[in-house]
Design an enzyme around this catalytic site. Structure first.
Site, PDB file in Angstrom:
ATOM      1  N   HIS A   1      -0.992   3.910  -7.359  1.00 23.08           N
ATOM      2  CA  HIS A   1      -1.116   5.263  -6.808  1.00 23.08           C
ATOM      3  C   HIS A   1      -2.575   5.677  -6.846  1.00 23.08           C
ATOM      4  O   HIS A   1      -3.224   5.583  -7.887  1.00 23.08           O
ATOM      5  CB  HIS A   1      -0.294   6.272  -7.608  1.00 23.08           C
ATOM      6  CG  HIS A   1      -0.429   7.663  -7.056  1.00 23.08           C
ATOM      7  ND1 HIS A   1       0.327   8.123  -6.001  1.00 23.08           N
ATOM      8  CD2 HIS A   1      -1.284   8.661  -7.368  1.00 23.08           C
ATOM      9  CE1 HIS A   1      -0.049   9.352  -5.706  1.00 23.08           C
ATOM     10  NE2 HIS A   1      -1.017   9.713  -6.517  1.00 23.08           N
TER      11      HIS A   1
ATOM     12  N   ASP B   1       9.660  18.420  -7.746  1.00 24.63           N
ATOM     13  CA  ASP B   1       8.233  18.262  -7.496  1.00 24.63           C
ATOM     14  C   ASP B   1       7.876  18.578  -6.056  1.00 24.63           C
ATOM     15  O   ASP B   1       6.826  19.158  -5.779  1.00 24.63           O
ATOM     16  CB  ASP B   1       7.773  16.844  -7.838  1.00 24.63           C
ATOM     17  CG  ASP B   1       6.312  16.666  -7.453  1.00 24.63           C
ATOM     18  OD1 ASP B   1       5.485  17.378  -8.036  1.00 24.63           O
ATOM     19  OD2 ASP B   1       6.015  15.867  -6.556  1.00 24.63           O
TER      20      ASP B   1
ATOM     21  N   ARG C   1       2.415  25.068  -5.037  1.00 20.79           N
ATOM     22  CA  ARG C   1       1.053  24.991  -5.583  1.00 20.79           C
ATOM     23  C   ARG C   1       0.022  25.000  -4.460  1.00 20.79           C
ATOM     24  O   ARG C   1      -1.057  25.585  -4.593  1.00 20.79           O
ATOM     25  CB  ARG C   1       0.905  23.742  -6.447  1.00 20.79           C
ATOM     26  CG  ARG C   1       1.651  23.839  -7.781  1.00 20.79           C
ATOM     27  CD  ARG C   1       1.745  22.480  -8.466  1.00 20.79           C
ATOM     28  NE  ARG C   1       0.437  21.877  -8.577  1.00 20.79           N
ATOM     29  CZ  ARG C   1       0.198  20.557  -8.530  1.00 20.79           C
ATOM     30  NH1 ARG C   1       1.206  19.705  -8.368  1.00 20.79           N
ATOM     31  NH2 ARG C   1      -1.020  20.098  -8.628  1.00 20.79           N
TER      32      ARG C   1
ATOM     33  N   SER D   1       3.357  15.758 -11.350  1.00 24.21           N
ATOM     34  CA  SER D   1       3.758  15.573  -9.959  1.00 24.21           C
ATOM     35  C   SER D   1       3.733  14.090  -9.600  1.00 24.21           C
ATOM     36  O   SER D   1       4.700  13.533  -9.074  1.00 24.21           O
ATOM     37  CB  SER D   1       2.815  16.370  -9.053  1.00 24.21           C
ATOM     38  OG  SER D   1       3.074  16.093  -7.697  1.00 24.21           O
TER      39      SER D   1
ATOM     40  N   LYS E   1       7.371  11.185  -9.692  1.00 24.73           N
ATOM     41  CA  LYS E   1       7.816  10.371  -8.560  1.00 24.73           C
ATOM     42  C   LYS E   1       7.718   8.879  -8.872  1.00 24.73           C
ATOM     43  O   LYS E   1       8.603   8.104  -8.515  1.00 24.73           O
ATOM     44  CB  LYS E   1       7.019  10.725  -7.306  1.00 24.73           C
ATOM     45  CG  LYS E   1       7.648  11.935  -6.615  1.00 24.73           C
ATOM     46  CD  LYS E   1       6.929  12.332  -5.353  1.00 24.73           C
ATOM     47  CE  LYS E   1       5.553  12.846  -5.702  1.00 24.73           C
ATOM     48  NZ  LYS E   1       4.978  13.704  -4.658  1.00 24.73           N
TER      49      LYS E   1
END
Lengths: 433, 433
Positions: free
Chosen positions: A92, A171, A178, A193, A197
């Site tokens: 990620h 989320d 947000r 967040s 996931k």
């Protein structure tokens, strides 16, 4: 206030907000409840935004953050890759300009025997989205069912597809909130967040690419380190082999920012060429993923050289109905930005290039906006390169030439040319385990 | 982010929230816009709650707060009492338990030649509302048009009525939001809420009664001082002669908390009797109002003694369709709480008594709830009084006896009896000009 109880909820959200505003730790029961109740709309948006802002100032303790993350995971489904014949690893990135690394990385790691389930998103703002890039390939589709994803992981070894709405729906709701309430840049909220996931996704190993610099959310190394440590702690707490690299995002990665432009560059890397910084980061992340998945025997550089990563790329694109040999879209119009003096390019600002690419049509301002596959910015020089006055520095691409003016505005102070070469640094700045 | 402009608003609220989160001052234009846009629903509730929470941590500078207050005033109408034959003065209390002072105070100050336009509210939570108290009087009505209010100010000299929705509508919306988002106890937001309405109301002089102690929002003298100074600065900045008294709210005012119970006590004060602390505070506030209105020649104690304040009280009640001689409602059921030992009552907690009165039916948990006119708590002793075991300390009043249990729960640790009398202090703790 402790008045007449008028609802059947076990907690009053105002009490939780007040507690956090005063710096108190929320109990496990309070955290579980507030996330669950928010997901079913029993906590209002204005209440969650107040809580998020209170967290921006008071933070969450490590235990509180782990509970918060677990509560978000519990609102949705969890995938399970344990039935696969190979270990899994995922990467990620916190988002940067010209960050196409997922494209060569996923097939490369698969070529080394580790399956890569890469659930990705679309871009918003000045950072591009992996799905937007791949959608530049004619025919390619992002949406797969869980069964299709599993089958492709087994047959091809790599899949890059849209994250379904089943993972951590809390989320998804909180992220949208947000985004409009000034609570994006809050480390515990970013960390929970991302990690909710990734943990729900069920990967066995995770490598985080935490970007640092003007084109990233984290502008300083200290902030990036805090975010990386927070996420690694969350991952390891959830039994996920997790490591983070802190990488430079002061200047764009590679020589392109834009969807089709970046696919083209990624294919160059898979063909054994490509810009050195993209190759360097792709290999560094691949080695981390293989290590985290327990396969550090394989050398990913070999798999770029021998064409096996390219074979998996083509199989992966075909499996999702794309044509890996099709011509990629190009923009109808281009404009060139030239150097105004002789010297060494000392800086080329990532944020400025990202905003320019966005304004040219490569990105979107709102979720529902379309993107132009061919739009973006091509770089002809990188910091450290010698340039001469009048030499092309950037080529801007768009189908809508009225966008050139605002794109060039973003680039007004985007680069500096000086007498001396800047100190060379590698892309990888630090490593957090 | 600074992307494609997609609305016709001059600012993006997310930029303002982020700026305040980072501790920056908002510009005058930003403040004007955010209040105005929130009032017309162009800034969403979740965005305003995030901004309010950011203000809870980062505060507002004095200039920023003045602008914020002015912007709230500008969303509504302004009243004008300058055509009256007398000067005007108003009092605002931050709210306490047993605080019926407005009832004797308004006619008393009017009897000294200063008109009192007292726009009031209903109670929410453990503090009672002035209108709820007066509505215990058969026939009395709270709603007056602006023209009726002006006429009554000229003819009677005093009016206590509901604040119309025309004054500072931004504040009404924001107050309702703060109530559900944990941002009630934020000094600049409290100060601007109170002062926007008082300045819009058009009074010539204002005396603030800032309560300190368990039964008040401000639990410590330091917080109360900060709030008082903030409000006095705002008032004086708006050209309003403003002074604040800091007064004790560790124990209830007088010997009653509850609507009809407090009306009865107020009439005793107007008749020249009543509990000493209520008389003391009524006279102290009256002297401040007269001073602020430039009429410090009159002695309000005379006007209690000679019955002229009582005459105005009766005229004021009659002018609003009430019968000042009617029997006041009483609750159907009572229960007595007795002292468990001999000694001196050293403390009797304001919050506990307020919550008990609320639970007995004197107050409401939600705006739409009804209140019981006869419900409440009667006090038979005050801190400093000698008591004997078995002697009645409190009488609880309600029409709904199933409420006694929860009311008594609130009173479990409400009082202490010890061997020595506590140090006597006056009701007025400090004065801020």
């Amino acid at each position: 206030m402790t008045g007449s109880q008028t609802s059947h909820e076990p907690y009053a959200v105002v009490d939780l907000i007040n507690a956090k505003r005063r710096g108190q730790r929320l109990t496990d029961g309070e955290v579980d409840w507030v996330i669950e109740a928010y997901t079913r709309d029993a906590v209002a948006e204005e209440q969650m935004s107040a809580l998020a802002m209170a967290i921006a100032f008071q933070g969450l303790t490590p235990d509180e953050l782990r509970r918060w993350t677990d509560a978000m995971i519990a609102t949705g489904e969890r995938l399970d890759f344990s039935g696969l014949s190979r270990p899994t690893a995922d990467k990620h990135s916190t988002g940067g300009v010209g960050d196409k690394i997922t494209l060569p990385l996923a097939p490369l790691v698969a070529a080394c025997g580790v399956a890569v389930p890469q659930l990705s998103g679309r871009g918003l703002g000045h950072t591009g989205g992996t799905l937007d890039k791949l959608e530049a390939i004619p025919g390619w589709r992002a949406e797969l069912s869980n069964a299709e994803m599993l089958a492709q992981l087994e047959s091809v070894g790599a899949v890059i597809c849209a994250a379904g709405t089943g993972l951590a729906p809390a989320d998804q709701k909180l992220y949208a909130l947000r985004d409009v309430t000034g609570t994006v840049e809050v480390i515990p909220l970013i960390a929970s967040s991302i990690m909710s996931k990734k943990i729900a996704e069920g990967t066995g190993a995770l490598v985080l690419d935490v970007k640092v610099g003007s084109g990233a959310f984290m502008k300083t190394l200290a902030e990036a380190q805090e975010l990386a440590e927070t996420m690694v702690r969350l991952g390891q707490g959830a039994g996920l082999s997790t490591v983070a690299l802190l990488t430079d995002m002061s200047t764009p990665l590679g020589l392109s920012a834009g969807n089709a432009l970046e696919v083209r560059e990624s294919v160059e890397v898979l063909a054994g060429g490509g810009p050195p910084d993209v190759v360097e980061l792709t290999l560094a992340l691949a080695r981390e993923m293989l290590g985290a998945a327990g396969r550090d025997d394989a050398d990913p550089a070999d798999k770029l050289a021998d064409g096996s990563a390219m074979d998996i790329w083509q199989a992966m694109i075909r499996a999702q109905h794309g044509d890996p040999h099709a011509d990629l879209p190009t923009a109808k119009e281009t404009e060139v930005v030239t150097a105004d003096t002789d010297g060494v390019l000392t800086s080329l600002d990532a944020l400025a290039v990202g905003v320019a690419a966005w304004r040219l049509g490569a990105g979107r301002a709102r979720k529902e906006d379309p993107v132009q596959a061919g739009a973006g910015v091509e770089l002809h020089a990188k910091p450290g390169d010698h340039v001469r006055a009048g030499q092309p520095l950037l080529t801007l691409h768009t189908n809508t030439p009225e966008r050139f003016a605002r794109a060039k505005q973003a680039l007004v102070r985007a680069y500096e040319i000086g007498p001396n070469a800047p100190e060379r640094t590698g892309v990888v700045l630090d490593r957090v385990t």
